[in-house]
Structure formats: structure tokens, C-alpha cells
Design a protein around this motif. Structure first.
Motif, PDB file in Angstrom:
ATOM      1  N   ASP A 229       0.824  -1.213   0.000  1.00 26.04           N
ATOM      2  CA  ASP A 229       0.000   0.000   0.000  1.00 26.04           C
ATOM      3  C   ASP A 229       0.858   1.263   0.000  1.00 26.04           C
ATOM      4  O   ASP A 229       0.517   2.243  -0.657  1.00 26.04           O
ATOM      5  N   TRP A 230       1.967   1.250   0.749  1.00 25.59           N
ATOM      6  CA  TRP A 230       2.824   2.428   0.809  1.00 25.59           C
ATOM      7  C   TRP A 230       3.363   2.765  -0.584  1.00 25.59           C
ATOM      8  O   TRP A 230       3.456   3.931  -0.960  1.00 25.59           O
ATOM      9  N   TYR A 231       3.703   1.729  -1.362  1.00 25.33           N
ATOM     10  CA  TYR A 231       4.231   1.937  -2.712  1.00 25.33           C
ATOM     11  C   TYR A 231       3.150   2.539  -3.616  1.00 25.33           C
ATOM     12  O   TYR A 231       3.387   3.533  -4.310  1.00 25.33           O
TER      13      TYR A 231
ATOM     14  N   ALA B 178       0.542   9.488  -5.319  1.00 22.95           N
ATOM     15  CA  ALA B 178       0.652  10.863  -4.820  1.00 22.95           C
ATOM     16  C   ALA B 178       1.776  11.647  -5.500  1.00 22.95           C
ATOM     17  O   ALA B 178       1.670  12.855  -5.687  1.00 22.95           O
ATOM     18  N   HIS B 179       2.870  10.957  -5.866  1.00 20.71           N
ATOM     19  CA  HIS B 179       4.056  11.620  -6.428  1.00 20.71           C
ATOM     20  C   HIS B 179       4.559  10.843  -7.645  1.00 20.71           C
ATOM     21  O   HIS B 179       5.675  10.296  -7.612  1.00 20.71           O
ATOM     22  N   PRO B 180       3.790  10.773  -8.710  1.00 19.18           N
ATOM     23  CA  PRO B 180       4.152   9.890  -9.829  1.00 19.18           C
ATOM     24  C   PRO B 180       5.474  10.236 -10.515  1.00 19.18           C
ATOM     25  O   PRO B 180       6.253   9.336 -10.820  1.00 19.18           O
ATOM     26  N   VAL B 181       5.748  11.503 -10.728  1.00 20.29           N
ATOM     27  CA  VAL B 181       6.982  11.875 -11.429  1.00 20.29           C
ATOM     28  C   VAL B 181       8.191  11.665 -10.518  1.00 20.29           C
ATOM     29  O   VAL B 181       9.197  11.077 -10.933  1.00 20.29           O
ATOM     30  N   MET B 182       8.099  12.120  -9.283  1.00 20.55           N
ATOM     31  CA  MET B 182       9.219  11.956  -8.364  1.00 20.55           C
ATOM     32  C   MET B 182       9.536  10.475  -8.137  1.00 20.55           C
ATOM     33  O   MET B 182      10.705  10.081  -8.141  1.00 20.55           O
TER      34      MET B 182
ATOM     35  N   MET C 234      11.304   9.068 -11.103  1.00 19.02           N
ATOM     36  CA  MET C 234      12.696   9.519 -11.136  1.00 19.02           C
ATOM     37  C   MET C 234      13.553   8.738 -10.136  1.00 19.02           C
ATOM     38  O   MET C 234      14.675   8.333 -10.462  1.00 19.02           O
ATOM     39  N   ILE C 235      13.033   8.509  -8.949  1.00 21.44           N
ATOM     40  CA  ILE C 235      13.772   7.761  -7.923  1.00 21.44           C
ATOM     41  C   ILE C 235      14.000   6.320  -8.372  1.00 21.44           C
ATOM     42  O   ILE C 235      15.114   5.792  -8.276  1.00 21.44           O
ATOM     43  N   GLN C 236      12.928   5.687  -8.866  1.00 21.30           N
ATOM     44  CA  GLN C 236      13.042   4.281  -9.272  1.00 21.30           C
ATOM     45  C   GLN C 236      14.032   4.099 -10.415  1.00 21.30           C
ATOM     46  O   GLN C 236      14.871   3.186 -10.386  1.00 21.30           O
TER      47      GLN C 236
ATOM     48  N   PRO D  46      -1.707  -2.841 -13.514  1.00 23.13           N
ATOM     49  CA  PRO D  46      -2.318  -1.583 -13.058  1.00 23.13           C
ATOM     50  C   PRO D  46      -1.290  -0.443 -13.153  1.00 23.13           C
ATOM     51  O   PRO D  46      -0.081  -0.656 -13.004  1.00 23.13           O
ATOM     52  N   LYS D  47      -1.768   0.759 -13.417  1.00 19.31           N
ATOM     53  CA  LYS D  47      -0.882   1.919 -13.629  1.00 19.31           C
ATOM     54  C   LYS D  47       0.131   2.131 -12.511  1.00 19.31           C
ATOM     55  O   LYS D  47       1.258   2.537 -12.764  1.00 19.31           O
ATOM     56  N   ALA D  48      -0.247   1.851 -11.267  1.00 18.64           N
ATOM     57  CA  ALA D  48       0.655   2.078 -10.142  1.00 18.64           C
ATOM     58  C   ALA D  48       1.933   1.246 -10.233  1.00 18.64           C
ATOM     59  O   ALA D  48       2.950   1.613  -9.640  1.00 18.64           O
TER      60      ALA D  48
END
Length: 180
Positions: free
Chosen positions: A2-4, A10-14, A17-19, A151-153
Motif C-alpha cells: 500500500d505504501w508503494y 501521490a508523487h508519480p513523477v518523483m 525519477m527515484i526508481q 495496473p498503472k501504479a
């Protein structure tokens, strides 16, 4: 998990970038390890940070392309350029999104990646870029077809993992070609 999902929602671009900064750089490390047949730090810390910045920049554009191709496919159907089945979730939509993403965006990404790497390496080399372009067909279209079924997430995270997989494949390919 769930956290992922919450973080990438909540922060798709950031999060993209991190991943990519972490996994894209890791893929390059693994490729170097396979070619040299030993685990070592192939880059200085400063160079690693630059490589991570390059991957983060690329991730921004990857996230935009993933999002933009959704609308592209729907618009292409609305304008009778594609089959109506493309609007339905499933394998066919995932495949068509992969094809359009890789053929319309993939070339730009490969050239941009090499351009940014050349800045970091202080080179002007495009040697081997043909391998990257060919990978659009034999690797990225099949890989992103799987990606776009999810799924998009989870899509950007898997795309970043694919960069590790490609690093492994290319590492072995380079190691084998060096033996010849």
C-alpha cells in the motif's frame, strides 16, 4: 505494498525519477560486472550521482510518454486511425500502447540517453547505438506489453526493473562478443 501504491499515486513523477535513478544505474553496474566477471564499483561516487541524474531525467520523459500514450491511443480510435478494441483494457491495448510508445518515443529516449551519457563521459560517441535502437523491437515492445497489462501504479516500477534486465542481457551479449 500500500505504501508503494500511495507513493506512486501521490508523487508519480518523483517516484519514477527515484526508481529509474536507482534501478537504471544498477542495471549499468550489473552490465559492467558481467563484462568484467567481477563485482566492483565501476564508477566514482560523483560519476554514480551523474548517472543517477541522467536516469532521473530520462524517467521524467518516460513517465510523460507512458501517460501521453494513453490519450494518444484513445484519440487515434476517436479519429478512426485505430481499431475500437484499442480502447478496451487487455492484451491488445497493452501491445498497441507498447508499439506506439516505443516507435514514437523510443528513438528519442535512446538518443537522449546517449547524448546525456556523452555529457557525463565528456565524449561524442554514438558507437553501439544501433543495439539500443534494435532493442526497441526485440526487448522493449514485448517488455512494455507486459508492463501495460499491469495496473498503472506498477507500470513505471516494472519499466525501471526492465532496465536492470536489459543491463544483464547486454552485459552477457558484450561478454560473449568480447570472447570472439
Amino acid at each position: 505494498m500500500d505504501w508503494y501504491i500511495n507513493a506512486v499515486t501521490a508523487h508519480p513523477v518523483m517516484m519514477a525519477m527515484i526508481q529509474f535513478a536507482i534501478l537504471g544505474t544498477l542495471g549499468e553496474f550489473i552490465s559492467k560486472w558481467i563484462v568484467s566477471k567481477k563485482i566492483f564499483i565501476p564508477f566514482t561516487i560523483g560519476f554514480v550521482l551523474w548517472k543517477m541524474v541522467v536516469w532521473a531525467i530520462l524517467a521524467f520523459f518516460i513517465k510523460m510518454a507512458f501517460t501521453g500514450m494513453e490519450g494518444f491511443l484513445d484519440s487515434a480510435v476517436d479519429h478512426h486511425l485505430m481499431f475500437p478494441a484499442v480502447k478496451e483494457a487487455g492484451f491488445f491495448r497493452a501491445f498497441m500502447k507498447s508499439v506506439t510508445t516505443n516507435l514514437f518515443f523510443g528513438f528519442f529516449l535512446i538518443i537522449a540517453h546517449r547524448f546525456l551519457d556523452n555529457i557525463v563521459l565528456k565524449e561524442k560517441s554514438y558507437k553501439g547505438i544501433d543495439i539500443g535502437i534494435k532493442s526497441l523491437i526485440w526487448f522493449w515492445i514485448p517488455a512494455h506489453t507486459i508492463t501495460f497489462i499491469l495496473p498503472k501504479a506498477f507500470q513505471i516500477g516494472l519499466a525501471a526493473l526492465w532496465s536492470v534486465a536489459l543491463g544483464i542481457i547486454l552485459g552477457f551479449a558484450i561478454a560473449v562478443s568480447n570472447k570472439k
